[in-house]
Design a protein around this motif. Sequence first.
Motif, PDB file in Angstrom:
ATOM      1  N   PHE A   1       0.805  -1.218   0.000  1.00  0.00           N
ATOM      2  CA  PHE A   1       0.000   0.000   0.000  1.00  0.00           C
ATOM      3  C   PHE A   1       0.841   1.273   0.000  1.00  0.00           C
ATOM      4  O   PHE A   1       0.367   2.325  -0.445  1.00  0.00           O
ATOM      5  CB  PHE A   1      -0.945  -0.006   1.208  1.00  0.00           C
ATOM      6  N   ALA A   2       2.072   1.201   0.483  1.00  0.00           N
ATOM      7  CA  ALA A   2       2.916   2.399   0.513  1.00  0.00           C
ATOM      8  C   ALA A   2       3.239   2.908  -0.880  1.00  0.00           C
ATOM      9  O   ALA A   2       3.756   4.019  -1.030  1.00  0.00           O
ATOM     10  CB  ALA A   2       4.207   2.119   1.279  1.00  0.00           C
TER      11      ALA A   2
ATOM     12  N   GLY B   1     -15.714  -5.863  -4.730  1.00  0.00           N
ATOM     13  CA  GLY B   1     -16.076  -6.949  -5.632  1.00  0.00           C
ATOM     14  C   GLY B   1     -16.126  -8.304  -4.953  1.00  0.00           C
ATOM     15  O   GLY B   1     -16.456  -9.305  -5.598  1.00  0.00           O
ATOM     16  N   GLY B   2     -15.783  -8.352  -3.667  1.00  0.00           N
ATOM     17  CA  GLY B   2     -15.913  -9.582  -2.902  1.00  0.00           C
ATOM     18  C   GLY B   2     -14.629 -10.328  -2.641  1.00  0.00           C
ATOM     19  O   GLY B   2     -14.644 -11.387  -2.004  1.00  0.00           O
ATOM     20  N   ALA B   3     -13.496  -9.791  -3.110  1.00  0.00           N
ATOM     21  CA  ALA B   3     -12.220 -10.476  -2.901  1.00  0.00           C
ATOM     22  C   ALA B   3     -11.624 -10.102  -1.558  1.00  0.00           C
ATOM     23  O   ALA B   3     -12.017  -9.121  -0.919  1.00  0.00           O
ATOM     24  CB  ALA B   3     -11.241 -10.138  -4.026  1.00  0.00           C
ATOM     25  N   THR B   4     -10.653 -10.880  -1.135  1.00  0.00           N
ATOM     26  CA  THR B   4      -9.964 -10.654   0.139  1.00  0.00           C
ATOM     27  C   THR B   4      -8.638  -9.956  -0.120  1.00  0.00           C
ATOM     28  O   THR B   4      -7.827 -10.410  -0.921  1.00  0.00           O
ATOM     29  CB  THR B   4      -9.713 -11.998   0.861  1.00  0.00           C
ATOM     30  N   LEU B   5      -8.425  -8.848   0.596  1.00  0.00           N
ATOM     31  CA  LEU B   5      -7.191  -8.081   0.472  1.00  0.00           C
ATOM     32  C   LEU B   5      -6.172  -8.566   1.487  1.00  0.00           C
ATOM     33  O   LEU B   5      -6.506  -8.825   2.651  1.00  0.00           O
ATOM     34  CB  LEU B   5      -7.445  -6.591   0.711  1.00  0.00           C
ATOM     35  N   ILE B   6      -4.911  -8.669   1.045  1.00  0.00           N
ATOM     36  CA  ILE B   6      -3.821  -8.961   1.962  1.00  0.00           C
ATOM     37  C   ILE B   6      -2.706  -7.961   1.709  1.00  0.00           C
ATOM     38  O   ILE B   6      -2.664  -7.296   0.673  1.00  0.00           O
ATOM     39  CB  ILE B   6      -3.309 -10.413   1.815  1.00  0.00           C
ATOM     40  N   ALA B   7      -1.801  -7.835   2.668  1.00  0.00           N
ATOM     41  CA  ALA B   7      -0.770  -6.803   2.602  1.00  0.00           C
ATOM     42  C   ALA B   7       0.618  -7.420   2.657  1.00  0.00           C
ATOM     43  O   ALA B   7       0.846  -8.425   3.335  1.00  0.00           O
ATOM     44  CB  ALA B   7      -0.935  -5.809   3.753  1.00  0.00           C
TER      45      ALA B   7
ATOM     46  N   THR C   1       3.516   2.144   8.010  1.00  0.00           N
ATOM     47  CA  THR C   1       3.497   3.056   6.866  1.00  0.00           C
ATOM     48  C   THR C   1       2.542   2.519   5.811  1.00  0.00           C
ATOM     49  O   THR C   1       1.768   3.273   5.201  1.00  0.00           O
ATOM     50  CB  THR C   1       4.911   3.218   6.279  1.00  0.00           C
ATOM     51  N   ASN C   2       2.582   1.220   5.581  1.00  0.00           N
ATOM     52  CA  ASN C   2       1.664   0.616   4.623  1.00  0.00           C
ATOM     53  C   ASN C   2       0.216   0.746   5.075  1.00  0.00           C
ATOM     54  O   ASN C   2      -0.675   1.015   4.256  1.00  0.00           O
ATOM     55  CB  ASN C   2       2.027  -0.853   4.411  1.00  0.00           C
ATOM     56  N   ILE C   3      -0.031   0.568   6.353  1.00  0.00           N
ATOM     57  CA  ILE C   3      -1.400   0.711   6.862  1.00  0.00           C
ATOM     58  C   ILE C   3      -1.871   2.153   6.699  1.00  0.00           C
ATOM     59  O   ILE C   3      -3.007   2.409   6.284  1.00  0.00           O
ATOM     60  CB  ILE C   3      -1.478   0.246   8.326  1.00  0.00           C
ATOM     61  N   GLU C   4      -1.002   3.108   7.009  1.00  0.00           N
ATOM     62  CA  GLU C   4      -1.363   4.518   6.827  1.00  0.00           C
ATOM     63  C   GLU C   4      -1.720   4.799   5.370  1.00  0.00           C
ATOM     64  O   GLU C   4      -2.711   5.476   5.073  1.00  0.00           O
ATOM     65  CB  GLU C   4      -0.207   5.413   7.265  1.00  0.00           C
ATOM     66  N   ALA C   5      -0.900   4.297   4.445  1.00  0.00           N
ATOM     67  CA  ALA C   5      -1.154   4.533   3.028  1.00  0.00           C
ATOM     68  C   ALA C   5      -2.431   3.847   2.566  1.00  0.00           C
ATOM     69  O   ALA C   5      -3.153   4.372   1.713  1.00  0.00           O
ATOM     70  CB  ALA C   5       0.032   4.048   2.208  1.00  0.00           C
TER      71      ALA C   5
ATOM     72  N   ILE D   1       1.403   9.235   1.962  1.00  0.00           N
ATOM     73  CA  ILE D   1       2.363   9.163   3.059  1.00  0.00           C
ATOM     74  C   ILE D   1       3.421  10.254   2.955  1.00  0.00           C
ATOM     75  O   ILE D   1       4.353  10.281   3.712  1.00  0.00           O
ATOM     76  CB  ILE D   1       3.062   7.790   3.121  1.00  0.00           C
ATOM     77  N   TYR D   2       3.286  11.158   2.018  1.00  0.00           N
ATOM     78  CA  TYR D   2       4.306  12.183   1.815  1.00  0.00           C
ATOM     79  C   TYR D   2       3.759  13.597   2.027  1.00  0.00           C
ATOM     80  O   TYR D   2       4.264  14.560   1.467  1.00  0.00           O
ATOM     81  CB  TYR D   2       4.884  12.078   0.395  1.00  0.00           C
ATOM     82  N   ASP D   3       2.702  13.732   2.799  1.00  0.00           N
ATOM     83  CA  ASP D   3       2.062  15.034   3.002  1.00  0.00           C
ATOM     84  C   ASP D   3       1.637  15.645   1.675  1.00  0.00           C
ATOM     85  O   ASP D   3       1.668  16.871   1.491  1.00  0.00           O
ATOM     86  CB  ASP D   3       2.987  15.999   3.755  1.00  0.00           C
ATOM     87  N   LEU D   4       1.261  14.796   0.745  1.00  0.00           N
ATOM     88  CA  LEU D   4       0.770  15.225  -0.554  1.00  0.00           C
ATOM     89  C   LEU D   4      -0.702  14.838  -0.673  1.00  0.00           C
ATOM     90  O   LEU D   4      -1.202  14.015   0.103  1.00  0.00           O
ATOM     91  CB  LEU D   4       1.571  14.550  -1.670  1.00  0.00           C
ATOM     92  N   PRO D   5      -1.406  15.416  -1.612  1.00  0.00           N
ATOM     93  CA  PRO D   5      -2.792  14.973  -1.826  1.00  0.00           C
ATOM     94  C   PRO D   5      -2.833  13.478  -2.108  1.00  0.00           C
ATOM     95  O   PRO D   5      -1.870  12.903  -2.621  1.00  0.00           O
ATOM     96  CB  PRO D   5      -3.233  15.795  -3.050  1.00  0.00           C
TER      97      PRO D   5
END
Length: 681
Positions: A519-520, A565-571, A586-590, A596-600
């Motif tokens: 996710f990051a 859509g019904g799928a399972t997400l993993i990280a 960091t990945n959870i935040e993203a 994660i960079y103080d950007l939109p």
Amino acid sequence: MRSASLLGAVLLGFVAACNPAEENSSANTEALTPPAEKLFINGRIYTANNSREFMTSMALRGDEIVGVGNIVANQDNLDGLIGQGTEIIDLEGKLVLPGLHDAHLHPIGAMPIPSCNLENIPMSLADIVAFAEACLEEDDMANDEWITIELWNFAAGNQPGEDYKTIRQALDAVSSEKPVILLGSDGHHYAVNSVALARAKNDAGAVVGFSAETLATDFAALAPYIGVDDSGEPNGKLTEDYALSAIGAGNLLSAGIEKRRASPELMMDVTLPRGITSFLDAAADPNTLDIYDRLVANDAFHARAHLALFYDPSTYRDEQGVVDFDTLLSDAQVVRKKYERTENIEADFLKLFADGVIEGDPLSEPPTLPNAAFSRDYLQPIFEWDEESQWVKVSDYIDTDSELCVATRAAFAAEEEVDIAAFKTENGFHPQQCAKSNGVLQHPEDVIMDYVQKGDAAGFTFHIHAIGDRGIHTALNAVEEARTNNDSNKNHIITHLQVVHPDDINRFAANDIYASFTFAWAVRDPQYDTTVIPFIDRVDGPGGMYDPAGYYIQNGYPAESIREGGATLIAGSDAPVDTKDPRPFTNIEAAVSRSIYDLPPMNIDEAISIYDAVDAYTINAAKALKQDNIAGSIEPGKKADFIILDQDIFALVDEGETAAISDTKVLETWFGGKKVYAAEE
């Protein structure tokens, strides 16, 4: 911490069981005989159970959780929960999560061994030279055959200057006697000096070197992966590892392996301080698994690992070019059988690369196109240097369907000589920018289809790298066909998912495929994005690079769409790609903010909830790793794998402080009922 004799409490709805499948509907403290060895109270324990409940207390006996519930102070009756030797541990309100599962990790590569490491920091060519020279003075790597420098940021920095116009020139300044290589932070990009380029051997074994001439003859098949300057000579940049074997650098992908073998305990330094108690080794090299064996022999392996064994099908081709899958799978089965006798390690996955990477190189002349398999031809942007930003910007696009480009492609195909300088002067761009490409699959499509079908039939689960929408479509086809032909119910994993075609969103759920994200990377990063988005969407319009109507912005890392859509997400982190730190928070935040960079944010509609993000790291990933019966949630009967954090990430989201999630520290990591990591005071 308090002893049992000093605690007064009452058990309210405290559930104890030996079978995690039992409903948590009524108290059953009789199962707690003998009493719990440890009782944690006064916490905020996220169970990750089906109801996503929070509890205040949990009890452990041996390596298992034997009770989870709520304990309230100032009462005396614990119904036999606490015995003479029960240790009471006050969590003081801290958040407890199940041990994290990193579903895409390269733990051996991420081990923190001494090395020359650029740490993914963008540097100019001059700064890279200065860094390398200083590092060589301090590190014993100067005595190695190759000068190897890790975690080079291929997508940002690398600005030319007065002294060095290309990365090749810069690395020539590092050494004119020994081969020098930069290992890109993504594991797909490399850069070398002239000494290394001169080592290239053709198929006959003759040393002919990489040059404009040999790229057109001996190495024509490799030419798309080798950067060149405006004269057609190699500029030092290599994409993918195809060319590494030609220059004798294939073994450098495991650079420092002997240092890792000498200090196997460093693997736990990758995982435990980050709260990772389970992981998928996403491309396990069978030749380096002795590192695991040494950890196990030393009783120092504190994790549950599944190995995605990497066997390159192209190395199993016979004289007729047919892949010998029987031998490949036989080799994999030997390793799988070996680890059937090893606690906490299973070699039951196979790694497959469906395609390559989606970054082009704006600093090359001509700009190198991405090679990830895409559904349409990549665009050919014209870049110019912007002094203000000290980076490139797009000034125009080439019409590759113009008469000029059609004629130019025909001239190159006929091996006619094209006056590059004259062409550039007259038309304002390099003639090779008339080329059309929609990327490539790592293997012929039939090889991908056959491998997945045969591997599935042999009982393996696949972890498939797929980045471009055509690469992802092919991976989906392969899994779908394998499940149909084999009457299989295996839940394979497709990872990265950088650009997913809208028509393929619902196919993840339809084929019970786990969607794995880092996710990051699903965030804005302007320099990096310049290496990707301009090759997919026109960015010279009013919407700019982040035009909401752009194909990339609409379909990049579509986590929420796939979940809906019904799928399972993993990280998964993919560490040491980008950074050796798996950085789960960091990945959870993203995942929650798409920034994660103080950007939109990057396409905020694809953000997921904090519960979905945490579940992607816990119970969902445990399901993907086929161990949700013993791990992934805090429930009676499961292994006591959990972590204690210094802040409540759920509360941060509720309070609008999502940007602070990445600051989260793991205070303690518990594995199998034992504290295996504690942060320093």
